[in-house]
Design a protein around this motif. Structure first.
Motif, mmCIF file in Angstrom:
data_model
loop_
_atom_site.group_PDB
_atom_site.id
_atom_site.type_symbol
_atom_site.label_atom_id
_atom_site.label_comp_id
_atom_site.label_asym_id
_atom_site.label_seq_id
_atom_site.Cartn_x
_atom_site.Cartn_y
_atom_site.Cartn_z
ATOM 1 N N GLU A 207 0.840 -1.194 0.000
ATOM 2 C CA GLU A 207 0.000 0.000 0.000
ATOM 3 C C GLU A 207 0.880 1.250 0.000
ATOM 4 O OE1 GLU A 207 -3.522 2.089 2.721
ATOM 5 O OE2 GLU A 207 -2.622 0.179 3.317
ATOM 6 N N GLY A 208 0.527 2.198 -0.850
ATOM 7 C CA GLY A 208 1.304 3.422 -0.961
ATOM 8 C C GLY A 208 2.251 3.437 -2.140
ATOM 9 N N SER A 209 2.385 2.303 -2.816
ATOM 10 C CA SER A 209 3.237 2.245 -4.000
ATOM 11 C C SER A 209 2.476 2.758 -5.213
ATOM 12 C CB SER A 209 3.703 0.812 -4.252
ATOM 13 O OG SER A 209 4.276 0.671 -5.530
ATOM 14 N N VAL A 210 3.160 3.487 -6.077
ATOM 15 C CA VAL A 210 2.516 4.036 -7.269
ATOM 16 C C VAL A 210 2.050 2.933 -8.205
ATOM 17 C CG1 VAL A 210 4.726 4.265 -8.467
ATOM 18 C CG2 VAL A 210 2.811 5.707 -9.146
ATOM 19 N N SER A 211 2.696 1.770 -8.146
ATOM 20 C CA SER A 211 2.323 0.647 -9.005
ATOM 21 C C SER A 211 1.517 -0.415 -8.262
ATOM 22 C CB SER A 211 3.587 0.002 -9.593
ATOM 23 O OG SER A 211 4.403 -0.532 -8.566
ATOM 24 N N GLY A 212 1.299 -0.219 -6.973
ATOM 25 C CA GLY A 212 0.590 -1.210 -6.187
ATOM 26 C C GLY A 212 1.476 -2.309 -5.635
ATOM 27 N N LYS A 213 2.761 -2.258 -5.918
ATOM 28 C CA LYS A 213 3.707 -3.270 -5.455
ATOM 29 C C LYS A 213 5.081 -2.645 -5.330
ATOM 30 C CE LYS A 213 3.982 -4.519 -10.269
ATOM 31 N NZ LYS A 213 3.371 -5.353 -11.291
ATOM 32 N N VAL A 214 5.975 -3.329 -4.672
ATOM 33 C CA VAL A 214 7.352 -2.867 -4.547
ATOM 34 C C VAL A 214 8.288 -4.043 -4.777
ATOM 35 C CG1 VAL A 214 6.829 -0.992 -2.933
ATOM 36 C CG2 VAL A 214 7.430 -3.247 -2.043
#
Length: 676
Positions: A343-350
């Motif tokens: 949560e909070g990632s621009v792509s939805g994942k890290v």
């Protein structure tokens, strides 16, 4: 001193490796089937597009991208994959014009390193295969060192090297290279998104894959790193814990060279001994038989899955599967990157780099679906920094149950006393210094009353939100500084945000920094910097962090306060890092650094001796991850802008924030809060 050690013929050491497994008996060279281990969160049609950005104006000739590395550098880039943020080297000297000058220099580096470790030597073993001088071809043409086009850089290099013994200066140098490359990638990705939104409208049409476009353009221009050699082990300039939002960014920095496959390796057809060698893997839970315990991983090979990610046939010992087995056989470590939803990632994942692992075992087993799979046991190498994925989990627990994770050390759970949108933690487990508790907390700078009496122009009439043709856009030079997610597109000398006279709603894209803190920050006691600030949340590159707040003083007032020994901060001394954010001069020949809106010299000081905020505890760094951007929103007096702080890179949770104050104490490296 560093050393760049190319790998010898790997089969020479096949019997001496402590982790060696029985070799695969095959007389013929294995040509691997390039079947990727697909990752569950990625687009299956992940291919680099050949389209360019809107109205691109690329240079007609490529710049020389050879790295002008400092003396003692242990890793040398000599290909289009190298990014050169430094000035081009001086070619006026005879030695620089010698095509083998770099070879001779690196030879001396290795000779010195070898002698330091094993005693003085005059001649290296001619069979060591450490550095091989490549003679000129029969035509006696001097090989060109000018960066070549992407079409000539058709394949990645198959040469394996390991970079070791980098000094502090070397580490800083390569860290700066990686940071600037990632900043260029982020700036280009954001620019591509905005251009597409201008063309088709926000939220309309097919989802914009600006990450692919940015990577494609950078590859076209030769800005991908580490393409000239396959690095085994750590990548210079990439730190454990570094976070990435997109798979393509891993390719850009050379951490993992496959856009979709989970196993990166040198194919057998390109390997010097005809065997594939794995260099990195991505662990993302894409296979049902994977087991991840952090320091120990049971990794499932690739292949045999249907379109629903279910195992439907037996796997084969080929491609990446064979490469992992061969890396185990020769005792070659692999880089591990973990990917997961966040949560909070621009792509939805890290994707987080978690360090180096050794492959200690491999076997063929029956998987949960009843089909044969290859499994590999990996153990993390000791004496490495804490895993980035573990830090993410720690930060998540600190946000919800801090005392469960850290029962000792927290002095206050909100030194702002509810003056910020989110509480500001105060943590000190080193001593009894409670200094931050003794100041009155202010969330924004207090300007003199006459600053608000300056002529104020009318605000915009945008009822539903500002558009590109409104008055506020004109005040900013025709383009807003932020995208629709509040990310800084590129730095400017000054940004005019919408104010109280504007008719637009609070959700307007031009109201960002005035909304205050959006990330959970923590002031902490540090052995290295005295005091420091870190975030419990992931901060995206270009995101607003907080204001640098104090009591604004005129020059005359500042002189009097300084005589009394009060602590003063001078905003005009902050280095203009805003000019670096969004700088696309490496891509577009017609790019010009913004000079509008112009601003007169900032001539006020801020007294932070009695009233301050969390930003006053941010440490100084010559390679900062935070920049200063001047902003006006509650008045139009150009002499008194707000000092707003934005992220220059993706900042993982619990990583210390740093600013370039321009003037630092040479003894401590921290901010020189002037009292003279």
């Amino acid at each position: 001193m560093g050393s760049m050690v190319p790998f010898q013929q790997l089969d020479i050491f096949s019997n001496s490796s402590p982790t060696a497994a029985p070799a695969t008996t095959s007389a013929a060279v294995v040509i691997p089937k390039l079947e990727p281990k697909l990752e569950p969160f990625d687009d299956p049609a992940l291919l680099l597009p050949q389209t360019h950005l809107q109205q691109p104006r690329f240079p007609g000739s490529m710049p020389n991208l050879l790295l002008n590395s400092p003396s003692g550098m242990g890793f040398v880039h000599k290909s289009p994959g190298s990014y050169n943020p430094a000035p081009a080297p001086d070619n006026s000297h005879t030695e620089d014009n010698n095509p083998f000058s770099e070879y001779n220099r690196i030879s001396e580096l290795f000779r010195a390193s070898f002698a330091k470790k094993f005693g003085d030597v005059d001649i290296l073993d001619p069979d060591a295969h450490v550095i091989v001088k490549v003679p000129p071809d029969e035509s006696n043409e001097v090989p060109s060192v000018v960066v070549q086009s992407r079409r000539q850089l058709k394949h990645r290099s198959s040469e394996l090297v390991r970079v070791t013994d980098l000094g502090i200066q070397d580490q800083s140098y390569f860290r700066d290279i990686v940071r600037k490359t990632r900043m260029l990638y982020d700036s280009l990705r954001i620019f591509a998104t905005m251009e597409e939104e201008k063309r088709v409208g926000v939220g309309l049409g097919k989802r914009v894959r600006s990450d692919l476009r940015a990577a494609s353009v950078m590859k076209d221009r030769g800005f991908w790193l580490n393409r000239d050699k396959r690095i085994v082990g750590s990548i210079p300039g990439v730190c454990i814990g570094d976070l990435f939002f997109f798979r393509m960014e891993l390719c850009v920095v050379g951490l993992h060279g496959q856009a979709q496959a989970g196993i990166d390796y040198v194919p057998a057809s390109q390997s010097s001994n005809g065997e594939p060698i794995a260099t990195s893997i991505i662990v993302s839970g894409g296979y049902e038989d994977d087991e991840d315990a952090g320091d120990v991983i049971i990794y499932t090979g690739h292949g045999g899955q249907d379109k629903h990610s279910r195992q439907c046939v037996n796997q084969k010992l080929e491609g990446g599967n064979l490469a992992l087995e061969r890396s185990m056989h020769y005792g070659i470590e692999v880089r591990v990157i973990r990917g997961f939803k966040y949560e909070g990632s621009v792509s939805g994942k890290v994707y987080v780099y978690d360090g180096l692992y050794n492959i200690i075992d491999s076997w063929f087993d029956v998987g949960k679906s009843g089909f044969g799979v290859f499994k590999y046991k990996l153990i993390r190498i000791d004496n490495q920094p804490q895993m980035g994925s573990a830090i993410l989990r720690l930060a998540e627990n600190l946000r919800t149950t801090p005392l469960t994770v850290r029962p000792v050390g927290y002095i206050s759970f909100d030194i702002s006393r509810q003056k910020e949108n989110l509480p500001v933690f105060f943590y000190n487990d080193l001593d009894n210094d409670y200094n931050p508790m003794y100041y009155e907390y202010i969330s924004t700078t207090m300007f003199p009353p006459y600053a608000y009496h300056a002529d104020s122009s009318d605000g915009c009439n945008c009822i539903s939100g500002c558009m590109n043709d409104c008055l506020c856009a004109a005040k900013n030079g025709g383009d807003f500084a932020y995208d629709y997610n509040g990310i800084l597109l590129r730095g400017k000398p000054l940004i005019f945000e919408c104010g109280s006279s504007c008719q637009c709603p609070p959700t307007c894209r031009n109201r960002v920094s005035q909304k205050g803190v959006k990330k959970r920050l923590e002031v902490f006691r540090s052995r290295e910097t005295g005091w420091g600030v870190r975030s419990l949340d992931l901060i995206q590159a270009g995101a607003f962090i907080c204001e640098y707040a104090g009591i604004a003083l005129t020059r005359e007032q500042a002189q009097i306060f300084a005589m009394n020994g009060d602590s003063l901060v001078y905003p005009n001394r902050f280095t203009a890092r805003w000019a670096e954010w969004g700088d696309l001069s490496q891509i577009f020949t017609d790019y010009v650094c913004p000079t509008y809106p112009s601003i007169p010299p900032v001539d006020f000081a801020m007294d932070v001796s009695r009233m301050r905020n969390v930003a006053c505890y941010i440490s100084h760094s010559s390679s900062p991850n935070v920049l200063v951007q001047f902003v006006l929103h509650d008045h139009n007096n150009l002499l008194f802008p707000h000092v707003m702080l934005f992220a220059m890179e993706n900042i993982p949770p619990l990583r210390e924030l740093s600013l370039d104050y321009g003037i630092a104490n040479e003894w401590t490296g921290k901010l020189l809060i002037s009292n003279s």
